[in-house]
Design a protein around this motif. Structure first.
Motif, PDB file in Angstrom:
ATOM      1  N   LEU A   8       0.894  -1.180   0.098  1.00 57.61           N
ATOM      2  CA  LEU A   8      -0.109  -0.083  -0.020  1.00 57.61           C
ATOM      3  C   LEU A   8       1.000   1.290  -0.194  1.00 57.61           C
ATOM      4  CD1 LEU A   8      -2.193  -1.100   2.862  1.00 57.61           C
ATOM      5  CD2 LEU A   8      -3.133  -1.045   0.504  1.00 57.61           C
ATOM      6  N   ALA A   9       0.391   2.141  -0.691  1.00 58.32           N
ATOM      7  CA  ALA A   9       1.507   3.488  -0.601  1.00 58.32           C
ATOM      8  C   ALA A   9       0.531   4.791  -0.630  1.00 58.32           C
ATOM      9  CB  ALA A   9       2.298   3.517  -1.792  1.00 58.32           C
ATOM     10  N   PRO A  25      -2.536  13.155  11.765  1.00 55.63           N
ATOM     11  CA  PRO A  25      -1.191  13.215  10.953  1.00 55.63           C
ATOM     12  C   PRO A  25      -1.209  12.450   9.443  1.00 55.63           C
ATOM     13  CG  PRO A  25      -0.991  11.866  12.632  1.00 55.63           C
ATOM     14  CD  PRO A  25      -2.141  12.390  12.856  1.00 55.63           C
ATOM     15  N   ARG A  26      -0.490  12.754   8.612  1.00 56.64           N
ATOM     16  CA  ARG A  26      -0.787  12.079   7.308  1.00 56.64           C
ATOM     17  C   ARG A  26       0.326  10.786   7.186  1.00 56.64           C
ATOM     18  NH1 ARG A  26      -2.578  14.520   2.944  1.00 56.64           N
ATOM     19  NH2 ARG A  26      -1.138  13.548   1.352  1.00 56.64           N
ATOM     20  N   VAL A  27      -0.313   9.900   6.978  1.00 53.07           N
ATOM     21  CA  VAL A  27       0.902   8.619   7.085  1.00 53.07           C
ATOM     22  C   VAL A  27       0.868   8.010   5.885  1.00 53.07           C
ATOM     23  CG1 VAL A  27       0.118   8.134   9.605  1.00 53.07           C
ATOM     24  CG2 VAL A  27      -1.589   7.241   7.655  1.00 53.07           C
ATOM     25  N   SER A  28       1.738   7.212   5.398  1.00 52.99           N
ATOM     26  CA  SER A  28       2.104   6.414   4.344  1.00 52.99           C
ATOM     27  C   SER A  28       2.118   4.993   4.667  1.00 52.99           C
ATOM     28  CB  SER A  28       3.130   6.787   3.537  1.00 52.99           C
ATOM     29  OG  SER A  28       3.362   6.080   2.240  1.00 52.99           O
ATOM     30  N   ILE A  29       1.323   3.861   4.199  1.00 55.74           N
ATOM     31  CA  ILE A  29       1.237   2.641   4.731  1.00 55.74           C
ATOM     32  C   ILE A  29       1.905   1.731   3.430  1.00 55.74           C
ATOM     33  CG2 ILE A  29      -0.045   0.711   5.426  1.00 55.74           C
ATOM     34  CD1 ILE A  29      -0.704   3.018   7.107  1.00 55.74           C
ATOM     35  N   GLN A  30       2.928   1.134   4.074  1.00 55.93           N
ATOM     36  CA  GLN A  30       3.968   0.338   3.031  1.00 55.93           C
ATOM     37  C   GLN A  30       3.401  -0.907   2.709  1.00 55.93           C
ATOM     38  OE1 GLN A  30       7.765   0.651   4.370  1.00 55.93           O
ATOM     39  NE2 GLN A  30       8.076   2.484   4.627  1.00 55.93           N
ATOM     40  N   ALA A  31       3.129  -1.530   4.051  1.00 55.34           N
ATOM     41  CA  ALA A  31       2.472  -3.073   3.660  1.00 55.34           C
ATOM     42  C   ALA A  31       1.955  -3.565   4.995  1.00 55.34           C
ATOM     43  CB  ALA A  31       3.472  -3.988   3.635  1.00 55.34           C
ATOM     44  N   SER A 328       4.116  -0.699  18.978  1.00 57.52           N
ATOM     45  CA  SER A 328       4.992   0.193  18.052  1.00 57.52           C
ATOM     46  C   SER A 328       6.320   0.179  18.259  1.00 57.52           C
ATOM     47  CB  SER A 328       4.511   1.524  17.442  1.00 57.52           C
ATOM     48  OG  SER A 328       3.197   1.414  17.036  1.00 57.52           O
ATOM     49  N   ALA A 329       7.336   0.237  17.215  1.00 55.47           N
ATOM     50  CA  ALA A 329       8.708   0.598  17.369  1.00 55.47           C
ATOM     51  C   ALA A 329       9.267   1.408  16.026  1.00 55.47           C
ATOM     52  CB  ALA A 329       9.453  -0.907  17.365  1.00 55.47           C
ATOM     53  N   GLN A 330      10.268   1.979  16.182  1.00 55.49           N
ATOM     54  CA  GLN A 330      10.630   2.868  14.975  1.00 55.49           C
ATOM     55  C   GLN A 330      11.995   2.090  14.621  1.00 55.49           C
ATOM     56  OE1 GLN A 330      11.225   7.063  15.712  1.00 55.49           O
ATOM     57  NE2 GLN A 330      10.434   7.364  13.405  1.00 55.49           N
ATOM     58  N   LEU A 331      12.097   2.050  13.220  1.00 51.51           N
ATOM     59  CA  LEU A 331      13.392   1.597  12.849  1.00 51.51           C
ATOM     60  C   LEU A 331      14.427   2.850  12.469  1.00 51.51           C
ATOM     61  CD1 LEU A 331      12.121  -0.827   9.931  1.00 51.51           C
ATOM     62  CD2 LEU A 331      12.918  -1.345  12.426  1.00 51.51           C
ATOM     63  N   GLN A 332      15.678   2.692  12.118  1.00 47.60           N
ATOM     64  CA  GLN A 332      16.803   3.596  12.094  1.00 47.60           C
ATOM     65  C   GLN A 332      16.381   4.412  10.834  1.00 47.60           C
ATOM     66  OE1 GLN A 332      20.671   1.980  11.963  1.00 47.60           O
ATOM     67  NE2 GLN A 332      20.575   1.563  14.328  1.00 47.60           N
ATOM     68  N   ASP A 333      15.732   3.931   9.836  1.00 43.20           N
ATOM     69  CA  ASP A 333      15.315   4.908   8.769  1.00 43.20           C
ATOM     70  C   ASP A 333      13.983   5.673   8.972  1.00 43.20           C
ATOM     71  OD1 ASP A 333      13.413   2.834   8.353  1.00 43.20           O
ATOM     72  OD2 ASP A 333      13.928   1.971   6.365  1.00 43.20           O
ATOM     73  N   GLY A 334      13.690   5.514   9.874  1.00 42.34           N
ATOM     74  CA  GLY A 334      12.249   6.385  10.179  1.00 42.34           C
ATOM     75  C   GLY A 334      11.137   5.577  10.125  1.00 42.34           C
ATOM     76  N   THR A 335      11.057   4.480   9.441  1.00 41.64           N
ATOM     77  CA  THR A 335       9.781   3.626   9.240  1.00 41.64           C
ATOM     78  C   THR A 335       9.499   2.996  10.604  1.00 41.64           C
ATOM     79  OG1 THR A 335      10.822   2.924   6.947  1.00 41.64           O
ATOM     80  CG2 THR A 335       9.256   1.347   8.170  1.00 41.64           C
ATOM     81  N   LEU A 336       7.909   2.977  10.738  1.00 38.19           N
ATOM     82  CA  LEU A 336       7.433   2.538  11.889  1.00 38.19           C
ATOM     83  C   LEU A 336       6.883   1.329  11.564  1.00 38.19           C
ATOM     84  CD1 LEU A 336       6.002   5.966  12.570  1.00 38.19           C
ATOM     85  CD2 LEU A 336       7.160   4.737  14.533  1.00 38.19           C
ATOM     86  N   ILE A 356       2.273  -3.913  10.667  1.00 42.46           N
ATOM     87  CA  ILE A 356       2.065  -2.755   9.509  1.00 42.46           C
ATOM     88  C   ILE A 356       3.491  -2.191   9.409  1.00 42.46           C
ATOM     89  CG2 ILE A 356       0.892  -0.841   9.054  1.00 42.46           C
ATOM     90  CD1 ILE A 356      -1.290  -1.709  11.125  1.00 42.46           C
ATOM     91  N   ARG A 357       3.995  -1.984   8.281  1.00 39.65           N
ATOM     92  CA  ARG A 357       5.164  -1.212   7.917  1.00 39.65           C
ATOM     93  C   ARG A 357       4.507   0.217   7.712  1.00 39.65           C
ATOM     94  NH1 ARG A 357      10.376  -2.069   6.960  1.00 39.65           N
ATOM     95  NH2 ARG A 357      10.196  -0.987   5.121  1.00 39.65           N
ATOM     96  N   TRP A 358       4.843   1.203   8.208  1.00 40.26           N
ATOM     97  CA  TRP A 358       4.282   2.609   7.658  1.00 40.26           C
ATOM     98  C   TRP A 358       5.210   3.916   8.289  1.00 40.26           C
ATOM     99  CZ3 TRP A 358       2.431   6.258  11.315  1.00 40.26           C
ATOM    100  CH2 TRP A 358       2.500   5.855  12.913  1.00 40.26           C
ATOM    101  N   ARG A 359       4.943   4.921   7.712  1.00 45.54           N
ATOM    102  CA  ARG A 359       5.650   6.183   7.946  1.00 45.54           C
ATOM    103  C   ARG A 359       4.961   7.334   7.998  1.00 45.54           C
ATOM    104  NH1 ARG A 359      11.083   5.889   6.471  1.00 45.54           N
ATOM    105  NH2 ARG A 359      11.263   8.088   6.751  1.00 45.54           N
ATOM    106  N   LEU A 360       5.188   8.462   9.062  1.00 43.62           N
ATOM    107  CA  LEU A 360       4.607   9.607   9.228  1.00 43.62           C
ATOM    108  C   LEU A 360       4.972  10.513   8.018  1.00 43.62           C
ATOM    109  CD1 LEU A 360       4.822   9.961  13.075  1.00 43.62           C
ATOM    110  CD2 LEU A 360       2.700  10.002  11.791  1.00 43.62           C
ATOM    111  N   GLU A 361       4.140  11.060   7.376  1.00 45.53           N
ATOM    112  CA  GLU A 361       4.439  12.071   6.461  1.00 45.53           C
ATOM    113  C   GLU A 361       4.889  13.430   6.741  1.00 45.53           C
ATOM    114  OE1 GLU A 361       5.028  11.190   3.085  1.00 45.53           O
ATOM    115  OE2 GLU A 361       4.565   9.223   3.685  1.00 45.53           O
TER     116      GLU A 361
END
Length: 361
Positions: A8-9, A25-31, A328-336, A356-361
């Motif tokens: 998902l993107a 907040p705006r979020v981007s869902i990766q998977a 939840s946890a946050q990876l080093q590249d900012g992905t949640l 869920i892999r996702w990011r805050l935009e």
């Protein structure tokens, strides 16, 4: 175990758009991933010093009415695939270990604190009836969750009642470990729930009762240390009988978890329990189950230490029926990465831990 991904993107904040509430907040869902099948899970997530994600889960596909234990699953690829590493608890006889917390000590040891129940039964349908709360045990792994040693040195509440741990194990400004745990008295009318911190000053070998976070209706609670002795706690508020559904209250401490005060209630009825995470940019993420008719996992964010919060955004996809208990946890590249349990998603129609892999935009 290999887990299929759903890609998902789409950046969105659907919940607030539909409700007309303050923007989320705006979020981007990766998977969204079916991480572990056939478990009710109630997952708790943490990150090891090497970057591996580790989730502690109840290993049976029911709501705590079958004997079972807390299994530990790990992901070395940022939450894309998950594999069982070990079992942190050892139930005996007609009992189960769950109601668990997870965290990492300053030395890098993995800790799981777990309560549970003894049972009567089984009945004609094979289900067990809860009989008595088990005193929590503290399990330690020095090899990333593969093997475990178990200690039974965990206190009761100030009222002498058995405690139920929940959420994350965090390190304070004084170097001590703290975890939230609550007691409840179902014979009181209305029921009385008291949430405490429980403290270890020897890296989880022994534990002592700490401060009271909230009462008389503070139930499943997660704590987070923001640094400098400032803490937040997100408590499931049972509310007065007949008045409102369970919501999430935010408590704050500025004296390294010695005293607490209620500062805000950012969710509405039937939005609970919650998970707190300090993000790399200093903001605080609140992740919680939305257990109303349109069920799923929501998030909101605070940029001022928990005093105010954005509106909500939905991060889960295609969830139906029983679900919630995100972590939840946050990876080093900012992905949640957020894990939760669900009775059904479009990718699997039975109980599961989803990720869920996702990011805050």
């Amino acid at each position: 175990m290999f887990c299929r991904l759903v890609s998902l993107a789409l950046p969105f904040s659907l919940t607030s758009l539909l409700s007309g509430a303050a923007p989320g907040p705006r979020v981007s869902i990766q998977a969204q991933i079916v991480a572990v099948k056939d478990v009710c899970a109630w997952p708790k997530l943490t990150m090891l010093p090497n970057g591996d994600l580790v989730a502690a889960i109840y290993n049976r596909p029911v709501h705590g009415v079958l004997p079972g234990d807390v299994d530990v699953y790990a992901s070395s690829d940022g939450g894309r695939t998950w594999h069982k590493r070990g079992t942190a608890t050892r139930h005996t006889g007609a009992s189960a270990r769950f109601n668990h917390s997870i965290g990492v000590t300053g030395r890098g040891d993995l800790l799981v604190v777990s309560g549970g129940w003894s049972y009567d039964g089984p009945d004609a349908k094979g289900a067990y009836k809860k009989k008595k709360l088990l005193r929590p045990t503290a399990s330690r792994s020095v090899d990333g969750g593969r093997t475990w040693t178990i200690s039974e040195k965990f206190p009761d509440g100030a009222d002498g009642m058995t405690l139920v741990p929940f959420g994350n194990i965090e390190t304070g400004a004084d170097g001590a470990l703290r975890v939230a745990a609550y007691s409840y008295n179902p014979t009181a009318k209305p029921r009385v729930d008291i949430c405490y911190t429980v403290v270890s000053r020897d890296n989880g070998l022994t534990w002592a009762l700490g401060s009271v976070v909230g009462q008389p209706s503070a139930n499943e609670t997660d704590v987070v240390h923001l640094g400098g002795g400032k803490w937040l706690a997100a408590a499931r508020n049972l509310g007065a009988t007949g008045q409102r559904g369970h919501s999430t209250d935010i408590y704050a401490s500025e004296d390294d978890a010695k005293t607490w005060r209620l500062i805000v209630t950012p969710t509405v009825a039937d939005q609970h329990p919650a998970d707190l995470l300090k993000l790399a940019d200093g903001r605080v993420l609140l992740t919680y189950g939305d257990r109303r008719s349109d069920r799923g996992i929501n998030i909101c964010v605070s940029a001022d230490g928990g005093r105010t919060w954005t509106g909500s955004a939905r991060i889960s996809q295609d969830v139906s029926g029983d679900c919630g208990y995100p972590s939840s946890a946050q990876l080093q590249d900012g992905t949640l990465v957020t894990v939760f349990y669900a009775a059904r998603t479009k990718d699997y129609d039975k109980y599961q831990m989803a990720a869920i892999r996702w990011r805050l935009e």
